[in-house]
Design a protein around this motif. Structure first.
Motif, PDB file in Angstrom:
ATOM      1  N   ALA A  24      12.808  -9.052 -17.616  1.00 49.43           N
ATOM      2  CA  ALA A  24      13.860  -9.681 -16.807  1.00 49.43           C
ATOM      3  C   ALA A  24      14.350  -8.731 -15.716  1.00 49.43           C
ATOM      4  N   ASN A  25      14.520  -7.455 -16.034  1.00 50.00           N
ATOM      5  CA  ASN A  25      14.952  -6.483 -15.020  1.00 50.00           C
ATOM      6  C   ASN A  25      13.916  -6.347 -13.915  1.00 50.00           C
ATOM      7  N   ASN A  26      12.641  -6.353 -14.265  1.00 53.40           N
ATOM      8  CA  ASN A  26      11.578  -6.279 -13.260  1.00 53.40           C
ATOM      9  C   ASN A  26      11.612  -7.504 -12.349  1.00 53.40           C
ATOM     10  N   ARG A  27      11.866  -8.670 -12.919  1.00 55.97           N
ATOM     11  CA  ARG A  27      11.963  -9.885 -12.121  1.00 55.97           C
ATOM     12  C   ARG A  27      13.178  -9.845 -11.204  1.00 55.97           C
ATOM     13  N   ILE A  29      14.460  -7.110  -9.863  1.00 59.05           N
ATOM     14  CA  ILE A  29      14.106  -6.194  -8.769  1.00 59.05           C
ATOM     15  C   ILE A  29      13.203  -6.904  -7.768  1.00 59.05           C
ATOM     16  N   ARG A  30      12.211  -7.644  -8.251  1.00 61.02           N
ATOM     17  CA  ARG A  30      11.301  -8.385  -7.364  1.00 61.02           C
ATOM     18  C   ARG A  30      12.094  -9.405  -6.532  1.00 61.02           C
ATOM     19  N   LEU A  31      13.022 -10.104  -7.166  1.00 67.55           N
ATOM     20  CA  LEU A  31      13.852 -11.079  -6.464  1.00 67.55           C
ATOM     21  C   LEU A  31      14.679 -10.406  -5.374  1.00 67.55           C
ATOM     22  N   LEU A  32      15.264  -9.259  -5.683  1.00 69.04           N
ATOM     23  CA  LEU A  32      16.061  -8.536  -4.691  1.00 69.04           C
ATOM     24  C   LEU A  32      15.196  -8.083  -3.521  1.00 69.04           C
ATOM     25  N   PHE A  33      14.009  -7.568  -3.814  1.00 67.57           N
ATOM     26  CA  PHE A  33      13.112  -7.152  -2.735  1.00 67.57           C
ATOM     27  C   PHE A  33      12.736  -8.343  -1.851  1.00 67.57           C
ATOM     28  N   ASP A  34      12.529  -9.486  -2.461  1.00 66.62           N
ATOM     29  CA  ASP A  34      12.209 -10.689  -1.679  1.00 66.62           C
ATOM     30  C   ASP A  34      13.387 -11.095  -0.794  1.00 66.62           C
ATOM     31  N   VAL A  35      14.608 -11.045  -1.328  1.00 66.44           N
ATOM     32  CA  VAL A  35      15.799 -11.416  -0.559  1.00 66.44           C
ATOM     33  C   VAL A  35      16.020 -10.455   0.603  1.00 66.44           C
ATOM     34  N   LEU A  36      15.761  -9.153   0.376  1.00 65.37           N
ATOM     35  CA  LEU A  36      15.938  -8.154   1.432  1.00 65.37           C
ATOM     36  C   LEU A  36      14.737  -8.081   2.370  1.00 65.37           C
ATOM     37  N   ALA A  37      13.744  -8.929   2.147  1.00 67.39           N
ATOM     38  CA  ALA A  37      12.520  -8.975   2.963  1.00 67.39           C
ATOM     39  C   ALA A  37      11.805  -7.626   2.956  1.00 67.39           C
ATOM     40  N   PRO A  39       8.560  -6.473   1.853  1.00 57.50           N
ATOM     41  CA  PRO A  39       7.243  -6.863   1.338  1.00 57.50           C
ATOM     42  C   PRO A  39       6.528  -5.660   0.721  1.00 57.50           C
ATOM     43  N   MET A  40       5.849  -5.915  -0.389  1.00 60.61           N
ATOM     44  CA  MET A  40       5.065  -4.842  -0.990  1.00 60.61           C
ATOM     45  C   MET A  40       3.988  -5.434  -1.865  1.00 60.61           C
ATOM     46  N   SER A  41       2.922  -4.689  -1.992  1.00 62.47           N
ATOM     47  CA  SER A  41       1.805  -5.161  -2.802  1.00 62.47           C
ATOM     48  C   SER A  41       2.152  -5.054  -4.284  1.00 62.47           C
ATOM     49  N   ALA A  42       1.369  -5.715  -5.096  1.00 62.87           N
ATOM     50  CA  ALA A  42       1.585  -5.671  -6.549  1.00 62.87           C
ATOM     51  C   ALA A  42       1.410  -4.246  -7.069  1.00 62.87           C
ATOM     52  N   ALA A  43       0.468  -3.499  -6.494  1.00 67.95           N
ATOM     53  CA  ALA A  43       0.239  -2.113  -6.926  1.00 67.95           C
ATOM     54  C   ALA A  43       1.437  -1.228  -6.591  1.00 67.95           C
ATOM     55  N   ASP A  44       1.978  -1.389  -5.381  1.00 68.28           N
ATOM     56  CA  ASP A  44       3.156  -0.610  -4.994  1.00 68.28           C
ATOM     57  C   ASP A  44       4.362  -0.971  -5.856  1.00 68.28           C
ATOM     58  N   PHE A  45       4.524  -2.250  -6.141  1.00 68.93           N
ATOM     59  CA  PHE A  45       5.641  -2.687  -6.971  1.00 68.93           C
ATOM     60  C   PHE A  45       5.509  -2.107  -8.380  1.00 68.93           C
ATOM     61  N   ALA A  46       4.302  -2.076  -8.901  1.00 67.14           N
ATOM     62  CA  ALA A  46       4.074  -1.505 -10.236  1.00 67.14           C
ATOM     63  C   ALA A  46       4.434  -0.017 -10.260  1.00 67.14           C
ATOM     64  N   LYS A  47       4.115   0.718  -9.180  1.00 61.38           N
ATOM     65  CA  LYS A  47       4.483   2.135  -9.097  1.00 61.38           C
ATOM     66  C   LYS A  47       5.994   2.312  -9.080  1.00 61.38           C
ATOM     67  N   ILE A  48       6.673   1.472  -8.312  1.00 66.00           N
ATOM     68  CA  ILE A  48       8.124   1.563  -8.197  1.00 66.00           C
ATOM     69  C   ILE A  48       8.788   1.324  -9.550  1.00 66.00           C
ATOM     70  N   LEU A  49       8.255   0.407 -10.327  1.00 69.88           N
ATOM     71  CA  LEU A  49       8.841   0.107 -11.630  1.00 69.88           C
ATOM     72  C   LEU A  49       8.745   1.279 -12.605  1.00 69.88           C
TER      73      LEU A  49
END
Length: 103
Positions: A24-27, A29-37, A39-49
């Protein structure tokens, strides 16, 4: 002295709930990144997590205070004012350990 022995099923249920909370926390973060526009790849998002703390730069202190109310929903996220970076730049931070101070 009394000793309480909890069944193994209790610990298994706690681990399952921890997994649900982490997802849920990962979702969030993804939602916030989408709202703030942001963009990032799935690989970059996985690194950030994997980071202990995710820092996002903002324009001023007022904006930081406003966005930092989201920390209650996403504990490893923080908004900081940093003139050296563009608005909404994602940076890796380090969580400091809280130290109890004698008063």
């Amino acid at each position: 002295m009394s000793k309480v022995v909890l069944p193994d099923a209790f610990y298994t249920a706690l681990q399952e709930l921890d997994g649900i909370v982490a997802d849920a926390n990962n979702r969030k973060i993804r939602l916030l990144f989408d709202v703030l526009a942001l963009p990032m790849s799935a690989a970059d998002f996985a690194k950030i997590l994997e980071w202990d703390l995710i820092l996002i730069t903002v324009a001023d202190r007022q904006m930081a205070v406003q966005f930092n109310t989201l920390v209650a929903y996403v504990p490893n996220l923080k908004f900081v004012v940093d003139d050296a970076h563009d608005l909404f730049t994602v940076l890796q931070g380090k969580k400091g350990k809280r130290v109890w101070k004698e008063r």
